[in-house]
Design an enzyme around this catalytic site. Sequence first.
Site, short mmCIF file in Angstrom:
data_model
loop_
_atom_site.label_atom_id
_atom_site.label_comp_id
_atom_site.label_asym_id
_atom_site.label_seq_id
_atom_site.Cartn_x
_atom_site.Cartn_y
_atom_site.Cartn_z
N HIS A 22 0.85 -1.20 0.00
CA HIS A 22 0.00 0.00 0.00
C HIS A 22 0.88 1.24 0.00
O HIS A 22 1.87 1.30 0.72
CB HIS A 22 -0.90 0.03 1.24
CG HIS A 22 -2.01 -0.97 1.20
ND1 HIS A 22 -3.14 -0.87 1.97
CD2 HIS A 22 -2.17 -2.11 0.46
CE1 HIS A 22 -3.95 -1.89 1.73
NE2 HIS A 22 -3.38 -2.65 0.82
N TYR A 45 -8.86 5.32 8.09
CA TYR A 45 -8.96 5.67 9.51
C TYR A 45 -10.01 6.78 9.62
O TYR A 45 -9.80 7.87 9.09
CB TYR A 45 -7.62 6.20 10.03
CG TYR A 45 -6.54 5.15 10.20
CD1 TYR A 45 -5.82 4.67 9.12
CD2 TYR A 45 -6.24 4.65 11.47
CE1 TYR A 45 -4.82 3.71 9.29
CE2 TYR A 45 -5.23 3.69 11.65
CZ TYR A 45 -4.53 3.23 10.56
OH TYR A 45 -3.56 2.29 10.73
N PRO A 56 -3.01 0.00 19.00
CA PRO A 56 -2.81 -0.46 17.62
C PRO A 56 -3.00 0.61 16.54
O PRO A 56 -2.78 0.33 15.36
CB PRO A 56 -3.87 -1.56 17.46
CG PRO A 56 -4.90 -1.25 18.49
CD PRO A 56 -4.20 -0.58 19.62
N LYS A 94 2.22 -0.30 14.99
CA LYS A 94 3.66 -0.34 15.25
C LYS A 94 4.13 -1.57 16.03
O LYS A 94 5.33 -1.85 16.09
CB LYS A 94 4.08 0.92 16.02
CG LYS A 94 4.09 2.16 15.18
CD LYS A 94 5.31 2.20 14.28
CE LYS A 94 5.12 3.10 13.09
NZ LYS A 94 4.90 2.41 11.83
N TYR A 103 4.54 6.38 9.90
CA TYR A 103 3.70 5.22 9.55
C TYR A 103 4.50 4.18 8.76
O TYR A 103 4.44 2.99 9.06
CB TYR A 103 2.45 5.67 8.78
CG TYR A 103 1.35 4.65 8.82
CD1 TYR A 103 0.28 4.77 9.69
CD2 TYR A 103 1.40 3.51 8.01
CE1 TYR A 103 -0.72 3.81 9.76
CE2 TYR A 103 0.41 2.55 8.07
CZ TYR A 103 -0.65 2.71 8.94
OH TYR A 103 -1.63 1.74 9.01
C1 PHB Z 1 -4.99 -4.62 10.89
O1 PHB Z 1 -5.02 -4.83 9.67
O2 PHB Z 1 -5.29 -5.50 11.70
C2 PHB Z 1 -4.58 -3.27 11.36
C3 PHB Z 1 -4.24 -2.28 10.45
C4 PHB Z 1 -3.89 -1.03 10.90
C5 PHB Z 1 -3.87 -0.75 12.26
C6 PHB Z 1 -4.20 -1.73 13.17
C7 PHB Z 1 -4.56 -2.99 12.73
O3 PHB Z 1 -3.54 0.50 12.68
#
Ligand code: PHB
Length: 394
Positions: free
Chosen positions: A74, A203, A295, A299, A387
């Site tokens: 990505h 997000y 989460p 990280k 990120y």
């Molecule tokens: C996930 O794909 O489980 C995932 C992706 C991004 C995050 C947390 C979990 O910030």
Amino acid sequence: MNMRTRVGIIGAGPAGLLLSLLLAADGIDSVVLENRSREEIESTIRAGVLEQGTVDLMEELGLGERMQREGAIHHGIELRFDGEGHRIDFSTLTNGRGITLYAQHEVVKDCVAERLKQGGPIFFNVKDVHLYNVASDQPSIQFVHEDETIELQCDFIAGCDGFHGVARSSIPEAKQKIFTRSYPFGWLGILMQAPPSSKELIYAYHERGFALVSTRSPTLQRMYIQCDPLDAIENWSDAMILEELQARLESKDNWQLKVGPVSQKSILAMRSFVIEPMQYGRLFLAGDAAHIVPPTGAKGLNLAANDIRHLAHALTLYYKRNETDLLEAYSKTCLRRVWRAEHFSWWMTSMLHRFPDDDAFQQRMQRAQLEYTVSSQAASASLAENYVGLPFGW
Ligand code: PHB
């Protein structure tokens, strides 16, 4: 029964497994102990975002093939608020860098298969693990495997047994400092059998709470919604979860969430945690045993991989050249990146969630931060470089 190894590794998560593989590549023997079964560690659903440094590490170990085939690269993420999406373009902001979506339990499967192919050993389903003499140069681990008590003599012990593991408790309280923060919300995570709704992660900040759209494969999607951390998953029907997702991801354009059967759901707590130092005598902590991040910044696994790279390198220099400088610097070296990730994860979490006790002022602060992040090149570049992951050795 008595056994001997150079490095006794407690925990067969990504940290412990990657360490055993890196050490093996330098001819250093180790033994991995795990209290769960192989099936369990290979099926526990965790996060799935790999920084380039973590991808590079897998490739160095010869484990890149399935990840290249099944993982997805990505080049950005979307921040969505007020019904509008704003893309953070990692490629242009970080000189072409990106992230790879490949689930943590797939990393674990690849590592277990490779280590067993090399002859291991990995002991699964161990019980009653005790550490002895970690402050001396002859530490040992006692454990029970298939009703037999085994005494494992080591040169070093790596505590890679996660936040609830036993290794950390061998550090005397007077020798440690704990830093922690809990958040007044959790994440309700689901797996859904549906095609992806978006090419990149979304997000979303919404008055009903945070939501995240992630993916696992072309047919399986991973999504989260902010919830009460003490809520029971039984209180959430699939229909309620889908309704919340749809409400929080509302969009002024024609975007629609693609829905399908929910195949797994659970609630996870969110916390920040660091122990300093990450070492005591000949015990070295790595990954979640030493630090937890919420989460939101994806990280956790990447920090574990970073710890392990430093630890493996330090152990290799010790065995090849009898040098102890890097071992002595291990905690300080790792903590610099740990605290950067702690800040980034706390910042993302604070910006994107609704706090139960927040007031109008705090909400305006969040909105000001969101608007700045998506409209200023400097601010979006800062999010992007954190990120995708700062370079190794930063
Ligand atoms: C996930 O794909 O489980 C995932 C992706 C991004 C995050 C947390 C979990 O910030």
